[in-house]
Design a protein around this motif. Structure first.
Motif, mmCIF file in Angstrom:
data_model
loop_
_atom_site.group_PDB
_atom_site.id
_atom_site.type_symbol
_atom_site.label_atom_id
_atom_site.label_comp_id
_atom_site.label_asym_id
_atom_site.label_seq_id
_atom_site.Cartn_x
_atom_site.Cartn_y
_atom_site.Cartn_z
ATOM 1 N N MET B 1 0.870 -1.183 0.000
ATOM 2 C CA MET B 1 0.000 0.000 0.000
ATOM 3 C C MET B 1 0.904 1.229 0.000
ATOM 4 N N ILE B 2 0.482 2.229 -0.763
ATOM 5 C CA ILE B 2 1.209 3.507 -0.770
ATOM 6 C C ILE B 2 0.512 4.428 0.231
ATOM 7 N N LEU B 3 1.283 4.986 1.134
ATOM 8 C CA LEU B 3 0.696 5.867 2.146
ATOM 9 C C LEU B 3 1.022 7.321 1.834
ATOM 10 N N VAL B 4 0.001 8.147 1.796
ATOM 11 C CA VAL B 4 0.199 9.587 1.579
ATOM 12 C C VAL B 4 -0.055 10.312 2.893
ATOM 13 N N TYR B 5 0.878 11.155 3.279
ATOM 14 C CA TYR B 5 0.698 11.948 4.501
ATOM 15 C C TYR B 5 -0.013 13.240 4.128
ATOM 16 N N ALA B 6 -1.160 13.462 4.761
ATOM 17 C CA ALA B 6 -1.893 14.691 4.485
ATOM 18 C C ALA B 6 -1.365 15.792 5.393
ATOM 19 N N GLU B 7 -0.810 16.820 4.795
ATOM 20 C CA GLU B 7 -0.332 17.934 5.619
ATOM 21 C C GLU B 7 -1.524 18.828 5.946
ATOM 22 N N THR B 8 -1.677 19.146 7.213
ATOM 23 C CA THR B 8 -2.812 19.967 7.620
ATOM 24 C C THR B 8 -2.321 21.210 8.336
ATOM 25 N N PHE B 9 -3.113 22.237 8.281
ATOM 26 C CA PHE B 9 -2.829 23.425 9.071
ATOM 27 C C PHE B 9 -4.135 24.029 9.523
ATOM 28 N N GLU B 10 -4.279 24.136 10.820
ATOM 29 C CA GLU B 10 -5.500 24.704 11.413
ATOM 30 C C GLU B 10 -6.758 24.053 10.844
ATOM 31 N N GLY B 11 -6.758 22.739 10.850
ATOM 32 C CA GLY B 11 -7.959 21.983 10.479
ATOM 33 C C GLY B 11 -8.190 21.805 8.987
ATOM 34 N N PRO B 80 3.325 0.312 5.141
ATOM 35 C CA PRO B 80 3.172 0.725 3.736
ATOM 36 C C PRO B 80 4.428 0.388 2.952
ATOM 37 N N ARG B 81 4.279 0.216 1.635
ATOM 38 C CA ARG B 81 5.438 -0.059 0.791
ATOM 39 C C ARG B 81 6.238 1.232 0.615
ATOM 40 N N LYS B 82 5.516 2.293 0.277
ATOM 41 C CA LYS B 82 6.176 3.599 0.163
ATOM 42 C C LYS B 82 5.333 4.650 0.873
#
Lengths: 361, 292, 243
Positions: B1-11, B80-82
């Motif tokens: 599985m490819i994992l994407v990190y969601a960057e968040t700022f103030e919700g 995750p794979r990547k």
């Protein structure tokens, strides 16, 4: 203790006098009493030498008193533009932070090859353009012109690709350690090759090579390029030049080293030239502001003084109604051309070699 | 599985997340794409390109400085794979010792293509798995408003890092909205006033590279680059700017004109027109001719 | 006690020779952000009386050149300097070799990134090996008892203020005030009096599958001529673009 009589001639002579928190007279007194106080105006001195020249007691203000105070100031309070420049000189041997191998790039812009002393090992004239003459886009034009004049005259000359900053400004800024290090490196380089004399268009490099390097054992003859051309003036057949010109005496060629005549001899020989003296000429010439690190401290100077020296000087020339200010120290050119741009004046700046070349076309 | 990190700022989820999702979908080899979101009350929008959203719903994770510890746990749990993360001031802290990380990627396929050495060298790295810190603007965003399965997860965070305050500068000018930006770099820092004149004459604003802002010559709101703003004007006039990648990343101008003393300056790689010369000489002449 | 790690990196001013397997710099220099880390450390020493030690890391081509940065750190106030010779390897292996030695520090500072760092973030790797907190992009540090209060840059002037329990690792990205200037004579006298202790640690070699490529030559159109001519041509082009 030096014989200072606190007469104040130095303070009265200083072109930045009114902007200094501590005037030269106060600084000499402090030095004598060993009680130093200074602010960042210590960095305004452009080493114009007028104070030292006029001091009735012969105190070496420019070469000793001020630099020694600056040596202490370096550890406490250095404007960032200056500290960055000194670090560049330490690391790269030039104030621009450009690589060593680019020092001789200017030679590629010439129509002939310039001998490199590291290759030819022996020459008559070692030509030292200095950092500005080697790297600065406008000053390089002067260097190329000088090289062309040498070629025309049949001068046997070469340049050094390993040349480092000669260091006169470092010395005047109180960075004695750096100055000695640069001198040692340059002298080690000089000692490997054979040459009869050094010629340089940079009046500060000229000064250090002539007056400071000998205490490290340097013995070669040193000439400012104007002196060399003046000596050989009979070799030139100049055409008429219809210019009205004035001549700016560089501080470290004129006041410091007593040569007011070389450029005047040359200019006198060019037919058709209308020569006008500036009000403040020869030993009273007004500094362009580059010396003593001034060329690297423009932000500080701008924030502290009423009017930059270079701007005062070009206005003085402009009032004479001249077409050209002729200069002889390579640092004058960027200082004056900048001032001319800022003031929007119709005035040209030419190095003595450039006006010679124009009269030879 | 490819994992994407969601960057968040103030919700809110930052745009870079959608760029990563585009790439994740491209490189997924018959596997799923998951997005991990951290924080409390985050608006989960546009993540439709993922097969699943792992939502680490935790008030403490409104502090981005704790994300790296949560991410470590997530990676250990789901293997995750990547992992794809944006190369931003937040993302750069997510490089983890447990997984090899390639920094400053401009592309990713079987190999990762990173840019390093001050922008002077491209590095192609071949890795199994790994974390990839990907530069903003490398891919087109893939924002899909579709409902996605959300799996809520909680993780232990053992480190004591407290968010005391979020400090935002007083904004004077929004350079991201201008049509023309005149960029002042180290080589032009002595002529800021001329640069302002030039910007005004062209109906634009003055931006700056990091070193110029660091010295206090121009305020941080003018900074263009990875740790500054991203600008997309019609024209970017780069004065005395070397073009280091941290700066160039923030430049998405239609046309770039660069003036620099160094003919090998990386800025010329993104410029349409270039001048090898001294800004202090050329800018006054430019002004003369524009105002004349 | 604060430990600062200073890495020798290629000097980009002097240039690089780019080959497929290797990038060969003409010269090495201390990583600029690591030098900023030294500055932060000596400022903390001045303000809070902390002890500061500096560790230089260099490969065999740079092993002599790193000395200047270490002596400069001492001239600025650092109490002790070490250096470590590394083979051709990755940041992960260097971090592994150093991790035991670094346990004596309650705060470790280094630059957020080195100019040639594309594989792993050194400071972050060290933090993970030591199992301590890591914050990168730091521009300011204050101390409050067992905590460090740091400012972490977010970009565009915004920043986070974080209170981090020590021991911790911080990656430095900038300075809030200009760095101290070290006069040459001071540096020279430190070179004569101070000693750099060589660390005898085994650093494993590590090779990753990489290929270096010089970016394509620019397709930029250079405008030539005298400054006047250049300015004229530029004005024409600009007027066409912003219509």
């Amino acid at each position: 203790m030096n014989p200072c009589i606190q007469c104040g001639v130095c303070s009265g002579s200083c072109p930045y006098g009114e902007s200094l928190d501590f005037t030269p007279r106060m600084l000499v007194l402090m030095s004598n009493l060993g009680d130093l106080d200074f602010t960042d105006t210590i960095w305004l001195c452009s080493s114009c030498y007028l104070c030292t020249y006029r001091c009735p007691s012969g105190i070496k203000i420019t070469d000793e008193i001020l630099p020694k105070i600056r040596e202490i100031a370096l550890e406490r309070n250095v404007p960032e533009e200056l500290s960055r420049t000194l670090m560049n000189i330490m690391r790269y041997g030039n104030p621009f932070g450009l690589p060593q191998r680019e020092r001789i790039e200017w030679t590629k812009e010439l129509e002939f090859d310039v001998p490199i002393l590291e290759d030819v090992k022996k020459t008559d004239v070692l030509f030292i353009p200095g950092c500005y003459g080697s790297y600065h886009s406008r000053c390089k034009e002067v260097t190329k012109t000088i090289a062309r004049l040498f070629k025309m005259m049949g001068v046997d000359f070469a340049i050094l690709k390993g040349e480092k900053c000669i260091g006169d400004h470092c010395r005047l800024l109180g960075e004695f350690g750096l100055f000695e290090n640069l001198a040692a490196k340059n002298m080690k380089l000089f000692s490997r090759y054979e040459f009869n004399k050094i010629i340089t268009p940079d009046a500060h490099a000229f000064n250090s090579l002539k007056n400071e390097y000998p205490r490290f054992g340097f013995t070669a003859k040193v000439l400012h390029h104007s002196q060399f051309f003046a000596e050989h003036i009979d070799e030139f057949e100049f055409n008429e030049l219809d210019y009205k010109v004035t001549y700016h005496d560089p501080c470290f060629l004129g006041r410091k080293n007593g040569d007011y005549h070389s450029c005047r001899i040359i200019l006198n020989r060019i037919p058709g030239l209308k020569f006008v003296e500036m009000k403040r000429n020869k030993e009273m010439a007004l500094c362009c502001g580059a010396g003593g690190g001034g060329i690297w401290l423009d932000s500080l100077v701008k924030s502290r003084v009423r009017e930059r020296l270079a701007e005062r000087r070009v206005k003085e020339a402009y009032k004479l109604g001249v077409d050209v200010i002729v200069t002889a120290c390579i640092l004058d050119i960027p200082m004056f051309e900048d001032a001319i741009k800022v003031l929007g004046l119709d005035l040209k700046v030419m190095d003595i070699s450039e006006i010679m070349m124009e009269a030879l076309r | 599985m490819i994992l994407v990190y969601a960057e968040t700022f103030e919700g809110r989820i930052e745009d870079i997340t959608y760029e990563l999702l585009r790439k994740a979908r491209e490189i997924a080899e018959g596997e799923e794409v998951w997005t991990v979101v951290m924080g409390k009350d985050v608006k989960l929008e546009g993540l439709g390109a993922s097969d699943k959203v792992i939502y680490v719903e935790d008030e403490r994770l409104n502090n981005p400085a704790l994300h790296r510890y949560a991410l470590k746990k997530i990676i250990e749990m789901y293997k995750p794979r990547k992992v794809l993360i944006g190369n931003t001031p937040i993302g750069i802290d997510l490089a983890l010792g447990i997984m090899p990380t390639v920094i400053s990627c401009v592309d990713l396929n079987t190999k990762a293509k990173a840019i390093s050495y001050g922008g002077k060298v491209f590095v192609e790295v071949e890795l199994d798995g790994g974390i990839y810190l990907i530069n903003k603007g490398s891919f087109e965003p893939l924002k899909v408003d579709k409902d996605v399965e959300v799996e809520k997860v909680s993780v232990d965070i053992e480190h004591d890092v407290e968010l005391v305050e979020v400090v935002k500068p007083e904004v004077d000018v929004d350079i991201t909205k201008a049509d023309v930006v005149v960029g002042v770099g180290r080589g032009a820092q002595n002529i800021v006033d001329l640069a302002e004149e030039l910007a005004e004459a062209l109906g634009g604003v003055v931006g700056a590279s990091r070193p110029v802002v660091d010295q206090g010559i121009l305020p941080p709101s003018r900074q263009v680059g990875r740790s500054g703003k991203t600008i997309a004007p019609k024209l970017y006039l780069a004065l005395g700017i070397s073009g280091a990648m941290e700066h160039v990343e923030g430049v998405k101008a239609k046309t770039v004109i660069a003036i620099n003393k160094d003919k090998n300056a990386p800025i010329f790689r993104i410029a349409r027109y270039g001048v090898v010369g001294d800004v202090e000489e050329i800018v006054p002449l430019l002004l003369e001719k524009l105002e004349g | 006690m604060i430990g600062v790690i200073v890495r020798a990196v290629p000097d980009l001013v002097e240039g690089l020779e780019i080959e497929e397997e290797e990038v060969k710099p003409y010269k090495y220099i201390a990583n600029e952000l690591d030098e900023y880390a030294v500055e932060h450390a000596v400022n903390l020493k001045e303000k809070y009386g902390e002890t500061v030690e500096v560790i230089g890391i260099a490969n065999e081509d740079a092993y002599d050149e790193i000395d200047e940065a270490l002596y400069t750190a001492i001239a600025k106030g650092a109490d002790k300097a070490y250096k470590l010779l590394i083979p051709r390897t990755t940041g992960y292996k260097v971090a592994e070799a150093l991790s035991e030695f670094l346990k004596k520090y309650d705060m470790i500072l280094t630059g957020t990134l080195a100019v040639d760092e594309f594989y792993g973030v050194f400071g972050a790797t060290i933090a993970d090996l030591l199992n301590v907190p890591y914050v990168g992009g730091v521009k300011g540090i204050e101390l409050e008892g067992d905590y460090a209060v740091v400012k972490k840059e977010l970009g565009g002037g915004a920043y986070l203020v974080l209170k981090v329990k020590k021991p911790a690792v911080f990656g430095i990205v900038s300075l809030e005030k200009p760095p101290k200037y070290v006069p040459f004579s001071k540096l020279r006298s430190v070179m004569q009096s101070a000693e750099i202790e060589e660390l005898d640690l085994d650093v494993e070699e590590d090779v990753i599958n990489v290929r270096f490529v010089e970016p394509p030559k620019p397709e930029v159109e250079f405008i030539e001529g005298s400054p006047e001519e250049v300015a004229e041509k530029l004005v024409e082009i600009i007027k066409g673009l912003i219509r």
